[in-house]
Design an enzyme around this catalytic site. Structure first.
Site, PDB file in Angstrom:
ATOM      1  N   GLY A 186       0.615  -1.226  -0.114  1.00 51.28           N
ATOM      2  CA  GLY A 186       0.048   0.048   0.055  1.00 51.28           C
ATOM      3  C   GLY A 186       0.926   1.251  -0.007  1.00 51.28           C
ATOM      4  CG  ASN A 187      -0.760   5.044   1.746  1.00 52.47           C
ATOM      5  OD1 ASN A 187      -0.209   5.458   2.698  1.00 52.47           O
ATOM      6  ND2 ASN A 187      -2.002   4.735   1.300  1.00 52.47           N
ATOM      7  CB  VAL A 190      -1.567   2.949   5.360  1.00 57.07           C
ATOM      8  CG1 VAL A 190      -1.926   1.782   6.032  1.00 57.07           C
ATOM      9  CG2 VAL A 190      -2.611   3.987   5.116  1.00 57.07           C
ATOM     10  N   GLY A 191       1.466   2.336   5.815  1.00 53.60           N
ATOM     11  CA  GLY A 191       2.909   1.531   6.038  1.00 53.60           C
ATOM     12  C   GLY A 191       3.399   1.634   7.343  1.00 53.60           C
ATOM     13  CD  GLU A 208       6.987  -5.555  -1.730  1.00 54.12           C
ATOM     14  OE1 GLU A 208       7.213  -4.952  -2.765  1.00 54.12           O
ATOM     15  OE2 GLU A 208       7.946  -6.457  -1.224  1.00 54.12           O
ATOM     16  CB  CYS A 242       3.167   0.265  -6.671  1.00 61.31           C
ATOM     17  SG  CYS A 242       3.210  -1.764  -6.933  1.00 61.31           S
TER      18      CYS A 242
END
Lengths: 494, 501
Positions: A186-187, A190-191, A208, A242
């Protein structure tokens, strides 16, 4: 509810059900059957979520999943076996190896852009490594999530692998539970939250994440081919990839040519009106549509720019003469906008890239080997493809992952297995040779210290293994020679 | 009696130099760290650490530092931990030197680009994995082995091409001060720095943004380090102490077992994160084990270990009091039990009749105390081990294959050692690290190099074979899809269907 799910999985995991390789292979075969028997349903769900063409679904998701399953099935025994470590003189009589072990319960959180590949590829590794797993598909790709929730329990052992659907509250609840590994795609924002939640339980993570993947087009390259490949990689899935080339860096002299080539290619790919092309996707929802559209604000549109909010459609758009401080250069685009930033040569391009966060992917198009070498050695990124885009993702012997802000850990093929296993060092000694140990025992005298140092010196020589073989080979050779001479003497007539 | 010497300038300066560690660093840990981090980042960006010649020179300088100042290190560790010279040289200096020399002789090989085997599918491409440094690494040492735990990861971080800031444990004040003084004298002053910080300052330091954080310590601080690292997406290697179980079977060479356990448990006066924490002894072996332990202790430290030059002391009051408390409130003393407050001395002690609820079984043991619990068989030992958090090490002493197999295959831990202890944690060829509550990531030798590197995947394609690529471009046609699917199914190794694309 989430706690119950995780506790239940942990109990089944601890019963040892997933330890035998046979069980793991059985689950992988079942997963394969799921993909092949329901290919049409999967393609349909993606069409509903992203207007994704069936061809693209196969190309970008299913082929990769199948490829990983086949590899895991054929190589599992090799991956899961003990990995012997080079011994040296000091421990010649011991056995030293690394044993891969399952971690326990793994949480896999998927994104909405490639909802099947980004969830099932980690799941393959989790199954192969002998873990139990919770799969949390993104609620934004709701048709895919619903289908996954329906199908997985029909094919896989539902006591070892479960799907949890829902949105932010369900994810937050899941993150409060204790897992043995969390795999998040994800981004970066939030990571960080995922990693912090994991840190409370000392849970390792694979992240990732994304970033702005730069694409440098050297003036010495086949610009037509370069632009075709970039156009393909950028606008497939409507830019929502991505590792899509986020922006182009090139010298001012080639900017117009690049725009022209991209225009030509777009015409070839999507004809006059991409909106009516069956091969062009849509933005996932209106929130992202508004976000992407707003990024165009200060920019000069060289191509495209049309949009239709009712369909979440944004035309393939190229923006020229973009400046570094524009909003579009401050965040990952994740949409069909391709800004071109001009730089005066390779050094400036390298500098530009290095002053920003480390990206997930980096692309360079050039026929000059020195240019390529400089880009590779003077910049860093998760991965690189030279003279193409996206393709390093497809080679499953290459570890795929990010670095710095674009993530940590890597997967694909064997690397997923390794990522989701614990590599336990094992030293197996016998009770013999105890006299050697006297050197380390108290009373700690100077004499013992010299003796111990002596053994440590042999430990220090890394070519000692070669020496042992050289000695053995010499002895064997002399023995054979002696044997030969004896035979010859005996055969000699008296 | 002569009159007291007048305060000569030399003596005055010497007195000034013998200041406390807190005075050496006038700024707080985090503030000092911010300053040196800036310099380290600039040095890294300038490419100082890129060449192998630079990295080799630094590693060689490190080895010289250890050799030329052996006496100073022995002295410092003697003052901090009452560590015997033998132990300092063997378990601290030699271990680091061994690591450095192994790295020096293998560095060129490790730095080489790894070519991924080409199959027919990737025949026209080049697939490489390139090892890159991460940037600036923070290494937080630990007081149990203040040199080894700082310098072994430092070797790996230097080898991988990073700039490093080390933070030696402030608990070992003399060792920390010595390192703080020597590092700038031997290593590059822009790339490598030493900062001393208290435990509570560490999260603040990590917030300054590092590319990798190495931490060796306890679980509680490990969690704080992990949370701070999450805020800046810094990678972490955490090696966290816990309770390492040691199973002693009825079928084993009891004398050798006792000697090896005694050495492992009581070196450094029990202040080790990798020593066997407690024994799970088979009921049939218990009496023999106790006798054998008594023999071994006598042999190693004599009748009064307090007189032995081979036995250490507790590092400070806090650790001493905690160990004393565990000793007095747990089980029954079978051997030892004597303490001396002034010297912070605790005799090598073996406890029996220990139950799970005793303090010594609820907390990590950092002292020369060995609790012994009895189990009926390997099965009960496995159940006991699995009811607790995954430890850093699991030990077993047995010659019975079935019992060995049970302990090894039915438990999980960072590492495992059969018929000995501690050694697997100092071997250059094996990764050492934890799992679950005992940490994440590993180090030593090549594994250190890998831990502090980023492995960048590179796919180099040619633009000359564009005709092959047309299959992947829109407008999509079913015919193309069948061709691609066929090609990928033909490729058994499934290494890459990208040539078609």
């Amino acid at each position: 509810m989430e706690k119950q799910v995780v506790d239940g999985l942990r109990e089944v995991f601890q019963s040892g059900r997933s330890r035998p390789l046979q069980y793991r292979k059985q689950q992988l075969r079942a997963l394969h059957r799921l993909i092949t028997e329901h290919q049409a349903d999967i393609e349909q769900s993606l069409k509903q979520d992203l207007n994704r063409n069936t061809y693209n679904t196969s190309l970008f998701e299913l082929i990769g999943i199948e490829s990983d399953i086949k590899l895991a099935e054929s190589d599992l025994a090799d991956w899961a076996g003990p990995r012997h470590v080079k011994k040296n003189l000091n421990i010649a009589s011991d056995d030293v190896y690394i044993k891969p072990e399952p971690l326990g319960v793994v949480l896999i959180i998927g994104p909405w852009n490639y909802p099947w590949a980004t969830v099932l590829q980690p799941l393959i590794g989790a199954i192969a490594a002998g873990n139990a797993a919770v799969v949390k598909p993104s609620e934004l790709s709701e048709h895919s999530a619903r289908l996954m929730n329906e199908l997985l329990p029909l094919y896989l052992d539902k006591e070892m692998y479960q799907v949890v659907t829902g949105g932010v509250p369900e994810t937050q609840e899941l993150l409060k539970q204790r897992f043995d590994h969390i795999f998040y795609t994800g981004n970066s924002t939030v990571g960080k939250l995922v990693m912090e939640a994991a840190a409370r339980h000392l849970t390792p993570v694979t992240l990732e994440l994304g970033g702005k993947s730069p694409c440098y087009i050297d003036k010495n390259c086949d610009i037509a081919v370069a632009c075709r490949r970039i156009t393909w990689g950028k606008f497939a899935n409507c830019g929502q990839t991505c590792i899509a080339p986020d922006y182009i860096l090139c010298e001012p002299s080639v900017q117009d040519r690049i725009v022209k080539e991209i225009q030509k290619t777009l015409q070839e790919f999507y004809q006059e009106d991409p909106k009516s092309s069956p091969d062009y996707c849509r933005i996932i929802n209106t929130r992202h549509f508004d976000r992407v559209l707003a990024l165009m604000n200060e920019c000069t549109i060289a191509l495209g720019g049309e949009s239709d909010r009712s369909q979440c459609y944004i035309a393939p758009t190229v923006l020229k003469d973009v400046l570094p401080h524009f909003k579009i250069m401050q965040e990952e685009i994740f949409g069909p906008l391709l800004p071109i930033v001009t730089v005066n040569g390779l050094s400036e391009a390298i500098n530009f890239i290095n002053t920003r966060e480390k990206p997930l992917a980096l692309y360079v198009f050039s026929s000059d080997k020195t240019v390529i070498k400089r880009m590779l050695t003077e910049t860093t990124s998760g991965g690189v493809t030279v003279n193409d885009v996206l393709m390093h993702y497809t080679v499953n012997t290459l570890p795929f992952g990010g670095v710095g802000n674009s993530g940590m850990g890597a997967y694909h093929g064997r690397h997923t297995f390794d990522q989701l296993s614990h590599h336990r060092s094992c030293l197996i000694k016998s009770f013999a040779m105890e006299s050697l140990n006297d050197a380390r025992y108290p009373p700690l005298t100077a004499a013992r210290l010299s003796k111990a140092k002596f053994f440590m010196q042999h430990h220090l020589c890394s070519c000692s293994g070669v020496c042992v073989w050289a000695v053995i080979a010499t002895i064997l050779a002399i023995g054979l020679l002696v044997g030969l001479i004896v035979v010859l003497i005996q055969k000699t007539p008296v | 009696m002569s009159s007291p010497p007048s305060p000569s300038p030399t003596r005055w300066f010497k007195a000034l130099r013998r200041t406390r560690i807190e005075d050496v660093c006038l700024k707080s840990g985090a503030a000092a760290c911010a300053e040196v981090l800036k310099r380290a980042r600039a040095a890294f960006r300038a490419g100082r650490t890129a060449q192998d010649s630079f990295r080799l020179a630094q590693l060689e300088a490190l080895v010289r530092m250890l050799m030329e100042h052996e006496c100073d290190f022995v002295d410092a560790l003697g003052r901090d931990l009452h560590k015997p010279r033998f132990e300092t040289v063997m378990s601290e200096l030699m271990t680091v030197k061994s690591e450095a020399l192994h790295t020096i002789s293998n560095l060129k090989k490790w730095m080489e680009v790894q070519r991924i085997e080409r199959s027919w599918a990737t025949a026209f491409d080049e697939c490489l994995v390139v090892n890159e440094p991460l940037g600036v690494v923070l290494i937080i040492g630990n007081w149990t082995s203040p040199l080894q735990l700082c310098l072994v990861p430092l070797v790996g971080a230097i080898a991988a091409g990073n700039c490093v800031i080390i933070s030696p444990s402030e608990t070992c004040t003399h060792t920390a001060e010595l390192l703080h003084r020597l590092i700038p004298a031997y290593l590059d002053n822009e790339c490598f720095h030493s900062v001393v910080a208290a435990a509570h300052e560490i999260p603040e330091m990590i917030d300054l943004k590092f590319d990798h954080v190495f931490f060796f310590g306890d679980k509680e601080n490990g969690i704080k380090v992990a949370q701070a690292a999450a805020r800046t997406l810094a990678r972490v290697t955490l090696v966290l102490s816990g309770k390492n179980p040691c199973y002693v079977d009825s079928q084993c060479d009891i004398n050798t077992t006792a000697r090896r356990i005694t050495w492992a448990r009581f070196h450094n006066a029990g202040q080790s994160a990798v020593a066997p924490d407690y024994i799970l002894c088979h009921v049939d072996a218990k009496d023999n084990l106790l006798q054998a332990l008594r023999c071994a202790l006598l042999q190693f430290y004599g009748t009064d270990p307090r007189e032995s030059r081979s036995f250490g002391r507790m590092v400070n009051e806090e650790i001493f009091n905690k160990a004393k408390d565990q000793l007095w409130r747990s089980g029954k003393v079978f051997i030892g039990g004597q303490v001396n407050d002034m010297e912070r001395y605790i005799a090598p002690t073996v406890l029996t009749e220990v139950v799970e609820s005793d303090p010594i079984m609820q907390q990590d043991v950092f002292g020369p105390i060995l609790p012994i619990l009895t189990v009926q068989d390997a099965e009960e030992a496995v159940a006991f081990i699995n009811s607790r958090e995954k430890p850093l090490c699991v030990y077993a002493y047995s010659s019975n294959d079935k019992a060995i197999s049970k302990i090894m295959n039915e438990t999980s831990s960072g590492s495992f050692c059969l018929n000995d202890s501690v050694l697997q944690s100092v071997m250059v060829g094996m990764p050492f690290g934890g799992v679950g509550a005992s940490g994440m990531g590993s180090y030593h030798g090549r594994y250190s190099f890998d831990a502090f590197s980023h492995k960048k995947s590179c796919l180099l394609r040619t633009t000359r074979i564009e005709c092959m690529a047309y299959l992947r471009y829109p407008p999509y046609e079913d015919r193309n899809l069948s061709l691609v699917s066929l090609a990928s199914s033909l490729n058994l190794r499934s290494q890459g269907w990208c040539t078609i694309l």
